[in-house]
Design an enzyme around this catalytic site. Structure first.
Site, PDB file in Angstrom:
ATOM      1  CB  SER A 135      -0.894  -0.037   1.240  1.00 23.96           C
ATOM      2  OG  SER A 135      -1.692   1.120   1.320  1.00 23.96           O
ATOM      3  CE  LYS A 161      -4.816  -0.067   0.226  1.00 23.84           C
ATOM      4  NZ  LYS A 161      -5.558  -0.916   1.186  1.00 23.84           N
ATOM      5  CE  LYS A 163      -4.174   3.481   2.312  1.00 15.60           C
ATOM      6  NZ  LYS A 163      -5.475   3.020   2.816  1.00 15.60           N
ATOM      7  CG  ASP A 189      -7.932   2.142   0.542  1.00 14.58           C
ATOM      8  OD1 ASP A 189      -9.102   2.578   0.604  1.00 14.58           O
ATOM      9  OD2 ASP A 189      -7.355   1.595   1.504  1.00 14.58           O
ATOM     10  CD  GLU A 214      -8.966  -1.004   0.389  1.00 15.96           C
ATOM     11  OE1 GLU A 214      -7.994  -1.199  -0.376  1.00 15.96           O
ATOM     12  OE2 GLU A 214      -8.890  -1.128   1.621  1.00 15.96           O
ATOM     13  CG  ASP A 239     -10.828  -1.332   4.613  1.00 18.27           C
ATOM     14  OD1 ASP A 239     -11.198  -1.850   5.680  1.00 18.27           O
ATOM     15  OD2 ASP A 239      -9.722  -0.750   4.508  1.00 18.27           O
ATOM     16  CE  LYS A 263      -7.611  -2.743   6.443  1.00 19.04           C
ATOM     17  NZ  LYS A 263      -7.927  -1.293   6.472  1.00 19.04           N
ATOM     18  N   GLY A 291      -4.413  -4.663   5.753  1.00 19.78           N
ATOM     19  CA  GLY A 291      -3.347  -4.470   6.729  1.00 19.78           C
ATOM     20  C   GLY A 291      -3.612  -3.236   7.559  1.00 19.78           C
TER      21      GLY A 291
HETATM   22  O1  SMG Z   1      -0.615  -2.613   6.749  1.00 18.83           O
HETATM   23  O2  SMG Z   1       0.260  -2.237   4.810  1.00 18.83           O
HETATM   24  C1  SMG Z   1      -0.526  -1.966   5.707  1.00 18.83           C
HETATM   25  C2  SMG Z   1      -1.447  -0.783   5.516  1.00 18.83           C
HETATM   26  C3  SMG Z   1      -2.414  -1.050   4.441  1.00 18.83           C
HETATM   27  O3  SMG Z   1      -3.455   0.795   3.377  1.00 18.83           O
HETATM   28  C4  SMG Z   1      -3.446   0.056   4.340  1.00 18.83           C
HETATM   29  N1  SMG Z   1      -4.339   0.144   5.342  1.00 18.83           N
HETATM   30  O4  SMG Z   1      -7.574   1.420   4.583  1.00 18.83           O
HETATM   31  O5  SMG Z   1      -6.609  -0.354   3.945  1.00 18.83           O
HETATM   32  C5  SMG Z   1      -6.584   0.684   4.584  1.00 18.83           C
HETATM   33  C6  SMG Z   1      -5.374   1.139   5.376  1.00 18.83           C
HETATM   34  C7  SMG Z   1      -5.748   1.426   6.798  1.00 18.83           C
HETATM   35  C8  SMG Z   1      -4.626   1.875   7.655  1.00 18.83           C
HETATM   36  S1  SMG Z   1      -3.906   3.325   7.124  1.00 18.83           S
HETATM   37  C9  SMG Z   1      -2.966   3.975   8.410  1.00 18.83           C
HETATM   38 MG    MG Z   2      -8.604   0.379   3.010  1.00 20.91          MG
END
Ligand code: SMG
Ligand code: MG
Length: 368
Positions: A135, A161, A163, A189, A214, A239, A263, A291
């Protein structure tokens, strides 16, 4: 099993690089760990709540409060203690799924360690290693983004992925496609940053062949996602909205998603996560493991879960080095784009006492 007590441990681990999402920038991970002590064995739980309630309503100190004042007392009052009885025992307490998940994870680990059984086997894993995505946070410039993505592709990650948020969506996706080509598995995402009024703008992502978008809309907006899904060719993945197996069934029935990010923390634990996997598999909905910047403890459990047959897309189960210079367990290292599923009893990993001590901010022992 009989519960002897639970140790709460607040740890603080600097991230190797700041992680920016549509809801904020993280430079360190503050994590609440639980050591669940029973007469037979000890188990580790990791609470995925963040320090502030921005990803969801939960946050570290609220989770600690709920665990201390409501969840551990409820568990202590239960007639039997095993992993399957944790969720029913905690059900009278509303919400607090991340706190409940941490406690269930600790009990599950203790139970499996006592019986010498690995978590992956217990959950129904069918793979010995899982393919891993990464991510990538929002960056200050496209150049910085391309360098970062290039580094992760060189490291072997099999899926990227990005953001996104309004103002950082079509251009970064276009730039990554132009530089790295159409074969890269790519998804985005939004962490709820858009509204259904943005449908026409989000449709501009369709030509880039993304695996999925996402959580574009608010966590409670299932109907909005269903509407948006009719306006895009890119599949939607949920999510934040998927808080239980029931929520997953509803979302699928409404046409609000074609994929689900699972998750365990968000849904109250690994056992509910498995039920979501089962519901999705029955509907032909591919899932993947999300994650929450876990330490090696949570990562071990996530990798075990990601080895179930319905996890048909690479997850955000990146290597320890993606997050931390020194993880509290032996690091998970990427091999050919995969992480190995632990095979030892329980989580199959242990905290390294010296590292754990060095990142610990505070501990509290709840005796029973
Ligand atoms: O653990 O690699 C990881 C983070 C993956 O993008 C990630 N998580 O919305 O999926 C999500 C985010 C939530 C946490 S962002 C601080
Ligand atoms: Mg997410």
């Amino acid at each position: 099993m009989k519960l002897t007590g639970v140790e709460l441990r607040w740890v603080r681990m600097p991230l190797v690089t700041p992680f920016r999402t549509s809801f904020g920038t993280q430079t360190a991970r503050e994590v609440l760990l639980l050591r669940v002590v029973t007469g037979d064995a000890e188990g580790w739980g990791e609470c995925v709540a963040m320090s502030e309630p921005r990803y969801s309503s939960e946050y570290v100190d609220a989770a600690a409060d709920a665990i201390t004042h409501f969840l551990v007392p409820a568990l202590a009052a239960a007639r039997r203690l095993d992993a399957n009885s944790v969720a029913p025992a905690l059900a009278p307490v509303r919400g607090h799924r991340m706190a409940k998940a941490a406690l269930e994870m600790g009990v599950l680990d203790a139970e499996l360690r006592a019986e010498g059984r690995p978590l992956a086997r217990e959950l129904g894993a069918v793979r010995e290693r899982v393919p891993c995505g990464v991510s990538v946070g929002i960056m200050d410039s496209i150049g910085e983004l391309l360098d970062t993505v290039g580094g992760y592709l060189d490291a072997g990650y099999v899926r990227i992925k990005l953001k996104i948020e309004p103002g950082w969506d079509v251009e970064p996706v276009r730039a990554v496609r132009e530089r790295f080509g159409d074969d890269v598995l790519l998804q985005v995402d939004a962490n709820t940053a858009y509204t259904v009024a943005d449908a026409r703008h989000l449709a501009r992502l369709d030509p880039f062949g993304l695996l999925l978008i996402e959580q574009p809309l608010d966590e409670e907006d299932l109907l909005g996602h269903a509407e948006l899904a009719t306006r895009l060719t890119t599949p939607l993945c949920l999510d934040e909205s998927i808080t239980s197996a029931r929520a997953a069934a509803d979302a699928i029935r409404l046409g609000a998603c074609r994929n689900v990010n699972i998750k365990p923390g968000r849904v109250g634990g690994y056992l509910e996560a498995r039920r979501i996997h089962d519901v999705c598999a029955a509907h032909g909905v591919p899932v993947w493991c999300g994650g929450m910047l876990e330490t090696g403890l949570g990562r071990a459990a996530n990798v075990a879960l990601a080895a179930l047959p319905g996890f048909l897309l690479p997850g955000d189960t990146s290597a320890s080095g993606r997050y931390y210079r020194a993880d509290i367990t032996a690091p998970f290292v990427l091999e050919d784009g995969h992480l190995p599923v632990p095979t030892g009893p329980g989580l199959g990993v242990e905290p390294l006492p010296d590292v754990l001590e060095s990142v610990t901010v505070r501990t509290e022992w709840l005796s029973l």
